[in-house]
Scaffold this motif. Structure first.
Motif, short mmCIF file in Angstrom:
data_model
loop_
_atom_site.label_atom_id
_atom_site.label_comp_id
_atom_site.label_asym_id
_atom_site.label_seq_id
_atom_site.Cartn_x
_atom_site.Cartn_y
_atom_site.Cartn_z
N ILE A 19 -3.56 -7.50 -12.55
CA ILE A 19 -3.93 -7.52 -13.47
C ILE A 19 -4.74 -6.77 -14.07
CG2 ILE A 19 -4.09 -8.90 -15.68
CD1 ILE A 19 -1.72 -11.01 -14.16
N ALA A 20 -6.35 -6.98 -13.26
CA ALA A 20 -7.55 -6.85 -13.97
C ALA A 20 -7.30 -5.13 -13.55
CB ALA A 20 -8.78 -7.51 -13.26
N ALA A 21 -6.81 -4.43 -13.23
CA ALA A 21 -7.28 -3.56 -12.71
C ALA A 21 -6.15 -2.72 -13.92
CB ALA A 21 -6.65 -2.42 -11.77
N TRP A 22 -5.37 -2.86 -14.35
CA TRP A 22 -4.17 -2.37 -15.17
C TRP A 22 -4.82 -2.28 -16.23
CZ3 TRP A 22 -1.61 -5.64 -19.13
CH2 TRP A 22 -0.57 -4.78 -19.58
N GLN A 23 -5.76 -4.22 -16.70
CA GLN A 23 -6.49 -4.43 -18.07
C GLN A 23 -7.98 -3.17 -18.43
OE1 GLN A 23 -7.32 -8.47 -18.05
NE2 GLN A 23 -5.23 -8.92 -18.90
N ARG A 24 -7.82 -2.68 -17.72
CA ARG A 24 -9.21 -1.73 -17.36
C ARG A 24 -9.15 -0.63 -16.96
NH1 ARG A 24 -11.48 -5.99 -13.00
NH2 ARG A 24 -11.34 -4.19 -11.48
N LYS A 25 -7.63 -0.46 -17.04
CA LYS A 25 -7.61 1.56 -16.62
C LYS A 25 -7.74 1.83 -15.72
CE LYS A 25 -5.67 2.37 -21.48
NZ LYS A 25 -5.00 0.56 -21.66
N GLN A 26 -8.35 1.27 -14.00
CA GLN A 26 -9.35 1.32 -13.10
C GLN A 26 -7.75 1.30 -11.88
OE1 GLN A 26 -12.26 -0.84 -13.18
NE2 GLN A 26 -13.43 0.62 -14.46
N ALA A 27 -7.77 1.88 -11.19
CA ALA A 27 -7.38 1.71 -9.52
C ALA A 27 -7.21 0.53 -9.16
CB ALA A 27 -7.19 2.81 -9.00
N ALA A 28 -6.65 -0.44 -8.55
CA ALA A 28 -7.16 -1.86 -7.73
C ALA A 28 -7.29 -1.31 -5.95
CB ALA A 28 -5.64 -2.62 -8.28
N GLU A 29 -8.38 -2.12 -5.59
CA GLU A 29 -8.62 -2.34 -4.38
C GLU A 29 -7.46 -3.36 -3.73
OE1 GLU A 29 -9.49 0.41 -2.73
OE2 GLU A 29 -10.50 1.48 -4.10
N PHE A 30 -6.31 -3.28 -2.89
CA PHE A 30 -6.25 -3.95 -2.37
C PHE A 30 -5.73 -3.59 -0.44
CE2 PHE A 30 -2.82 -2.83 -6.66
CZ PHE A 30 -2.58 -4.24 -6.60
N ALA A 31 -6.00 -4.40 -0.30
CA ALA A 31 -5.60 -5.10 0.61
C ALA A 31 -4.41 -4.52 1.44
CB ALA A 31 -5.80 -6.70 1.74
N PRO A 32 -4.18 -3.98 2.86
CA PRO A 32 -3.18 -3.21 3.50
C PRO A 32 -2.84 -4.52 3.90
CG PRO A 32 -5.04 -3.41 4.53
CD PRO A 32 -5.90 -3.40 3.79
N LEU A 33 -1.27 -3.99 4.35
CA LEU A 33 -0.25 -5.09 4.68
C LEU A 33 -0.65 -5.34 6.11
CD1 LEU A 33 3.10 -3.54 4.24
CD2 LEU A 33 1.72 -5.54 2.69
N ALA A 34 -1.07 -6.61 6.61
CA ALA A 34 -1.28 -7.18 8.29
C ALA A 34 -0.24 -6.39 8.98
CB ALA A 34 -0.95 -8.78 8.42
N GLU A 35 -0.75 -5.84 10.25
CA GLU A 35 -0.25 -5.02 11.35
C GLU A 35 1.39 -6.45 11.82
OE1 GLU A 35 -2.66 -3.77 14.41
OE2 GLU A 35 -4.24 -3.05 13.34
N VAL A 36 2.08 -5.43 12.86
CA VAL A 36 3.28 -6.42 13.26
C VAL A 36 2.55 -5.87 14.71
CG1 VAL A 36 5.43 -6.09 13.79
CG2 VAL A 36 4.84 -5.05 11.69
N GLY A 37 2.40 -7.48 14.72
CA GLY A 37 2.24 -7.68 15.94
C GLY A 37 3.69 -7.64 17.02
N HIS A 38 2.91 -7.35 18.26
CA HIS A 38 4.26 -7.04 19.80
C HIS A 38 4.11 -8.00 20.70
CE1 HIS A 38 5.77 -3.25 17.59
NE2 HIS A 38 4.56 -2.87 17.41
N PRO A 39 5.27 -8.72 20.66
CA PRO A 39 4.91 -9.65 21.89
C PRO A 39 4.53 -8.89 23.40
CG PRO A 39 6.86 -9.77 21.85
CD PRO A 39 6.37 -8.35 21.18
#
Length: 276
Positions: free
Chosen positions: A256-276
């Motif tokens: 919302i803050a990025a949209w209001q400022r008309k700027q790109a947001a810096e989102f964190a990536p999704l978590a890695e998928v772990g493997h047993p």
């Protein structure tokens, strides 16, 4: 990275897989399928990819499965005994799974199609989230022309993308579906004049997707895929459970803050998928 395609991840959040055997019309040998599957699943597991573009080189997107695949004495194709047929079923399911990996990826997959999208290539395109085409593109369920039923997902996915009667006509006749009609039927999202304009447009759409919250994008894809395969009541129930898992007010505040400022947001990536 292999003889079939290259992968470019130079742009943050955006992956670009490009078929690179134009001298062979980008045909697919048996080794192509697990190579594609492994790349898509690796991107899925890493969590940093927010959109994947699949494009091609040369005159045609792909002519599908290489015909010499069917000419050899491959044990995988044997159906002359009960044991062979049982093994054939497992082998075919594993091939199907290579395109299912596209459908199940946590990110949208966009397909840029120039020239022919034939046989197995249409199975691949049908598994993608979005398809775009150049003006010279055409689509063909080629398998019926070589005496077999298409078996890598197009018969199951195409009737959900275009009117079922049209899908059946293509599957029964093997005739070509031209770019203009593909657009009018909704098989492709846009037509571009040539391959260069096509790729530029698709990369532009992919960048817009990659700029959104990857959590919200992944949730949206999960919800729409579930709704595609289930009824409305079951899908609404699924949505309530899914939303409880991915609802993140901090992520929303950032967006919302990025949209209001008309700027790109810096989102964190999704978590890695772990493997047993």
């Amino acid at each position: 990275m292999n003889d079939f395609f290259s992968l470019d991840q130079a742009e943050s959040g955006l992956a670009h897989l490009q078929l690179n055997r134009p001298e062979r019309m980008n045909t697919m040998s048996p080794a192509f399928f697990p190579a594609l599957r492994d790349v898509v699943r690796a991107l899925h597991d890493q969590g940093s990819t927010r959109a994947l573009v699949i494009s091609s080189t040369g005159k045609h997107f792909s002519a599908g499965m290489a015909l010499d695949t069917f000419a050899g004495d491959d044990a995988m194709l044997a159906t002359d005994s009960a044991r062979a047929r049982l093994s054939f079923q497992d082998s075919l399911r594993r091939l199907m799974d290579c395109f299912t990996a596209i459908d199940e990826a946590r990110f949208p997959v966009l397909c840029a199609i120039q020239g022919g999208c034939i046989g197995g290539a249409l199975d691949l395109a049908a598994a993608c989230d979005l398809r775009y085409a150049s003006a010279d593109a055409f689509f063909c369920v080629q398998e019926i022309n070589i005496g077999m039923a298409a078996d890598l997902g197009v018969l199951q996915r195409l009737p959900r993308l275009i009117p079922p009667g049209v899908a059946r006509e293509l599957a029964y006749t093997g005739e070509r579906l031209g770019a203009e009609r593909a657009l009018s039927l909704g098989l492709v999202n846009a037509l571009l004049p040539d391959a260069d304009a096509l790729l530029a447009h698709v990369l532009g759409v992919a960048r817009k997707i990659a700029a959104k919250s990857p959590l919200a994008i992944a949730g949206s894809k999960l919800a729409m895929n579930h709704a595609r395969d289930h009824g409305t009541a079951a899908s609404l129930h699924h949505m309530s459970v899914l939303q409880s898992a991915i609802f993140d007010t901090a992520e929303m505040a950032l967006a919302i803050a990025a949209w209001q400022r008309k700027q790109a947001a810096e989102f964190a990536p999704l978590a890695e998928v772990g493997h047993p």
